[in-house]
Scaffold this motif. Structure first.
Motif, PDB file in Angstrom:
ATOM      1  N   GLN A 163      -5.173  -6.589  -0.814  1.00  0.00           N
ATOM      2  CA  GLN A 163      -6.220  -5.574  -0.908  1.00  0.00           C
ATOM      3  C   GLN A 163      -5.646  -4.155  -1.077  1.00  0.00           C
ATOM      4  O   GLN A 163      -6.373  -3.183  -0.936  1.00  0.00           O
ATOM      5  N   ALA A 164      -4.351  -4.029  -1.356  1.00  0.00           N
ATOM      6  CA  ALA A 164      -3.697  -2.723  -1.424  1.00  0.00           C
ATOM      7  C   ALA A 164      -4.394  -1.808  -2.431  1.00  0.00           C
ATOM      8  O   ALA A 164      -4.767  -2.255  -3.498  1.00  0.00           O
ATOM      9  N   ASN A 165      -4.622  -0.635  -2.085  1.00  0.00           N
ATOM     10  CA  ASN A 165      -4.433   0.230  -0.932  1.00  0.00           C
ATOM     11  C   ASN A 165      -5.594   0.044   0.053  1.00  0.00           C
ATOM     12  O   ASN A 165      -6.744   0.140  -0.325  1.00  0.00           O
ATOM     13  N   VAL A 166      -5.225  -0.100   1.309  1.00  0.00           N
ATOM     14  CA  VAL A 166      -6.224  -0.338   2.345  1.00  0.00           C
ATOM     15  C   VAL A 166      -6.489   0.943   3.122  1.00  0.00           C
ATOM     16  O   VAL A 166      -5.560   1.647   3.522  1.00  0.00           O
ATOM     17  N   VAL A 167      -7.783   1.221   3.328  1.00  0.00           N
ATOM     18  CA  VAL A 167      -8.239   2.359   4.116  1.00  0.00           C
ATOM     19  C   VAL A 167      -9.234   1.806   5.139  1.00  0.00           C
ATOM     20  O   VAL A 167     -10.146   1.068   4.776  1.00  0.00           O
ATOM     21  N   VAL A 168      -9.022   2.138   6.412  1.00  0.00           N
ATOM     22  CA  VAL A 168      -9.938   1.701   7.463  1.00  0.00           C
ATOM     23  C   VAL A 168     -10.619   2.940   8.032  1.00  0.00           C
ATOM     24  O   VAL A 168      -9.945   3.877   8.465  1.00  0.00           O
ATOM     25  N   CYS A 183       0.846  -1.195   0.000  1.00  0.00           N
ATOM     26  CA  CYS A 183       0.000   0.000   0.000  1.00  0.00           C
ATOM     27  C   CYS A 183       0.882   1.246   0.000  1.00  0.00           C
ATOM     28  O   CYS A 183       1.857   1.322   0.737  1.00  0.00           O
ATOM     29  N   GLY A 184       0.544   2.181  -0.829  1.00  0.00           N
ATOM     30  CA  GLY A 184       1.285   3.433  -0.844  1.00  0.00           C
ATOM     31  C   GLY A 184       2.643   3.344  -1.493  1.00  0.00           C
ATOM     32  O   GLY A 184       3.444   4.263  -1.389  1.00  0.00           O
ATOM     33  N   SER A 185       2.929   2.243  -2.181  1.00  0.00           N
ATOM     34  CA  SER A 185       4.230   2.093  -2.832  1.00  0.00           C
ATOM     35  C   SER A 185       4.036   2.093  -4.348  1.00  0.00           C
ATOM     36  O   SER A 185       2.915   1.981  -4.838  1.00  0.00           O
ATOM     37  N   PRO A 186       5.133   2.189  -5.082  1.00  0.00           N
ATOM     38  CA  PRO A 186       5.022   2.144  -6.548  1.00  0.00           C
ATOM     39  C   PRO A 186       4.443   0.827  -7.068  1.00  0.00           C
ATOM     40  O   PRO A 186       4.026   0.750  -8.220  1.00  0.00           O
TER      41      PRO A 186
END
Length: 112
Positions: A46-51, A13-16
């Motif tokens: 599941q990248a990018n994950v937001v909770v 998550c949050g990576s290239p």
């Protein structure tokens, strides 16, 4: 206390490895609610994950955190921000489009 948002920003998550403007996504969510940047939440598929964590009012109504995965589209980020501004889990109805992103996180094993 308002809703809070956790964004995973670690190995995937949050990576290239995952497309998208991760800094813009975090900034956009931060404009809607307090955001905590987390290390790996162990759901890299599941990248990018937001909770989205419920507010005090949402918790009082029985709401639990809502895990959203594959949040790689600016429109999805906008839908999350709008939902959080409206009150989030337990207070405002989750937009139907976010049902496509919602998932149950794996249970973490208790350490003894």
């Amino acid at each position: 206390m308002p809703c809070r948002i956790v964004v995973c920003r670690d190995c995937c998550c949050g990576s290239p490895k995952v497309s998208g403007d991760h800094a813009a996504q975090t900034a956009r969510l931060r404009a809607a609610a307090p955001v905590r940047v987390s290390e790996c939440l162990d759901v890299c598929d599941q990248a990018n994950v937001v909770v989205v964590q419920p507010s005090a009012a949402g918790r009082a109504a029985g709401a639990r955190p809502v895990w959203l995965g594959l949040v790689n589209d600016p429109d999805a980020t906008e839908d999350i921000a709008a939902w959080v501004r409206a009150g989030g889990p337990g207070v405002a109805t989750r937009p139907g489009i976010l049902d496509l992103y919602a998932f149950e996180p794996p249970r973490r094993r208790a350490t003894s």
